[in-house]
Design a protein around this motif. Sequence first.
Motif, short mmCIF file in Angstrom:
data_model
loop_
_atom_site.label_atom_id
_atom_site.label_comp_id
_atom_site.label_asym_id
_atom_site.label_seq_id
_atom_site.Cartn_x
_atom_site.Cartn_y
_atom_site.Cartn_z
N LEU A 160 0.89 -1.23 -0.12
CA LEU A 160 -0.13 -0.14 0.06
C LEU A 160 0.82 1.37 -0.01
O LEU A 160 0.59 2.55 -0.84
N ARG A 161 1.92 1.28 0.86
CA ARG A 161 2.87 2.43 0.83
C ARG A 161 3.56 2.70 -0.75
O ARG A 161 3.51 3.67 -0.94
N ALA A 162 3.85 1.69 -0.97
CA ALA A 162 4.39 1.82 -2.44
C ALA A 162 3.41 2.14 -3.33
O ALA A 162 3.68 3.14 -4.20
N HIS A 163 2.38 1.65 -3.55
CA HIS A 163 1.13 2.08 -4.55
C HIS A 163 0.84 3.48 -4.24
O HIS A 163 0.50 4.24 -5.36
N LEU A 164 0.63 3.93 -2.80
CA LEU A 164 0.26 5.31 -2.86
C LEU A 164 1.46 6.27 -2.70
O LEU A 164 1.13 7.47 -2.75
N GLY A 165 2.60 5.88 -2.66
CA GLY A 165 3.87 6.69 -2.76
C GLY A 165 4.16 7.31 -1.40
O GLY A 165 4.59 8.31 -1.21
N VAL A 166 3.67 6.62 -0.42
CA VAL A 166 4.06 7.01 1.11
C VAL A 166 5.36 6.60 1.29
O VAL A 166 5.76 5.78 1.64
N PRO A 167 6.18 7.59 1.87
CA PRO A 167 7.63 7.50 2.27
C PRO A 167 7.62 6.85 3.48
O PRO A 167 6.61 7.03 4.41
N ASN A 168 8.63 5.90 3.89
CA ASN A 168 8.82 5.31 5.03
C ASN A 168 8.79 6.39 6.27
O ASN A 168 8.68 6.26 7.52
N GLU A 169 9.45 7.64 6.04
CA GLU A 169 9.20 8.88 7.04
C GLU A 169 7.93 9.58 7.07
O GLU A 169 8.13 10.46 7.92
N SER A 170 7.00 9.19 6.51
CA SER A 170 5.61 9.83 6.48
C SER A 170 5.10 10.27 7.86
O SER A 170 5.40 9.37 8.86
N ALA A 171 4.88 11.44 8.05
CA ALA A 171 4.13 11.67 9.51
C ALA A 171 2.84 10.84 10.05
O ALA A 171 2.48 10.73 10.99
N ILE A 172 2.45 10.24 8.99
CA ILE A 172 1.13 9.25 9.15
C ILE A 172 1.59 7.98 9.90
O ILE A 172 0.76 7.31 10.70
N LEU A 173 2.56 7.71 9.94
CA LEU A 173 3.30 6.14 10.18
C LEU A 173 3.50 6.01 11.83
O LEU A 173 3.11 5.15 12.52
N PRO A 174 4.17 7.20 12.43
CA PRO A 174 4.40 6.95 14.08
C PRO A 174 3.07 6.71 14.69
O PRO A 174 1.96 7.16 14.30
N ARG A 175 3.20 5.89 15.81
CA ARG A 175 2.17 5.48 16.76
C ARG A 175 1.97 6.22 17.78
O ARG A 175 0.78 6.00 18.72
N ALA A 176 2.69 7.18 18.19
CA ALA A 176 2.45 7.74 19.49
C ALA A 176 1.10 8.58 19.72
O ALA A 176 0.52 8.11 20.70
N ALA A 177 0.60 9.26 18.89
CA ALA A 177 -0.47 10.06 18.98
C ALA A 177 -1.69 8.91 19.01
O ALA A 177 -2.53 8.90 19.75
N ARG A 178 -1.56 7.96 18.16
CA ARG A 178 -2.62 6.72 18.07
C ARG A 178 -2.48 6.00 19.34
O ARG A 178 -3.87 5.77 19.89
N ASP A 179 -1.83 5.73 19.89
CA ASP A 179 -1.52 4.90 20.88
C ASP A 179 -2.13 5.61 22.07
O ASP A 179 -2.60 5.10 22.95
N ASN A 180 -1.62 6.88 22.24
CA ASN A 180 -1.90 7.72 23.48
C ASN A 180 -3.56 7.85 23.30
O ASN A 180 -4.38 7.84 24.39
N LEU A 181 -4.20 7.83 22.21
CA LEU A 181 -5.64 8.37 21.99
C LEU A 181 -6.18 6.78 22.32
O LEU A 181 -7.25 6.68 23.21
N GLU A 182 -5.63 5.74 21.78
CA GLU A 182 -6.46 4.47 22.06
C GLU A 182 -6.18 3.76 23.33
O GLU A 182 -6.99 2.85 23.69
N HIS A 183 -5.23 4.33 24.01
CA HIS A 183 -5.04 3.73 25.32
C HIS A 183 -5.19 4.86 26.36
O HIS A 183 -4.74 4.70 27.59
N CYS A 184 -6.33 5.50 26.41
CA CYS A 184 -6.76 6.54 27.31
C CYS A 184 -7.01 5.92 28.55
O CYS A 184 -6.87 6.28 29.76
N ASP A 185 -7.77 4.81 28.36
CA ASP A 185 -8.30 4.08 29.42
C ASP A 185 -7.11 3.62 30.58
O ASP A 185 -7.13 3.80 31.81
N GLU A 186 -5.93 2.97 30.13
CA GLU A 186 -4.76 2.67 30.82
C GLU A 186 -4.14 3.98 31.30
O GLU A 186 -3.75 3.87 32.72
N ARG A 187 -4.28 5.05 30.95
CA ARG A 187 -3.79 6.22 31.50
C ARG A 187 -4.69 6.62 32.81
O ARG A 187 -3.96 6.95 33.90
N ILE A 188 -5.73 6.63 32.52
CA ILE A 188 -6.76 6.80 33.67
C ILE A 188 -6.67 5.66 34.77
O ILE A 188 -6.60 5.97 35.94
#
Length: 118
Positions: free
Chosen positions: A74-102
């Motif tokens: 998919l990254r090759a097909h869409l031309g998404v570089p490995n350094e793309s800002a969409i790939l890191p998980r920090a914001a995603r994990d922070n949001l999805e694991h809000c219950d664990e922070r609480i």
Amino acid sequence: MDKYHLHWYTDEIQTHAASALASYGLLCDLLANKATHQRRDIWFALVSFLTHAAMISKFLDPIKASAKKRGVELRAHLGVPNESAILPRAARDNLEHCDERIDGWVERNEQRVLEMVF
């Protein structure tokens, strides 16, 4: 993966991209308006944006070993570089694991008010 199946993924990514852009637009509008720039609606728009961005990230950079090939294709097909800002998980994990922070705050017997103010 053939073009037919590739379309299933790219169509889903397009849907999440359009939704992320709409949420981001709403977020910007709310922040620019003095009547709404301190309301919880900001959080709702931000969560929506991050959720849709996270879904794109999941398609493009899956965790499961069995899905890694799909992410590469998919990254090759869409031309998404490995350094793309969409790939890191920090914001995603922070949001999805809000219950664990609480959970952590409860375990530490925190006594502060947990309210977002922008």
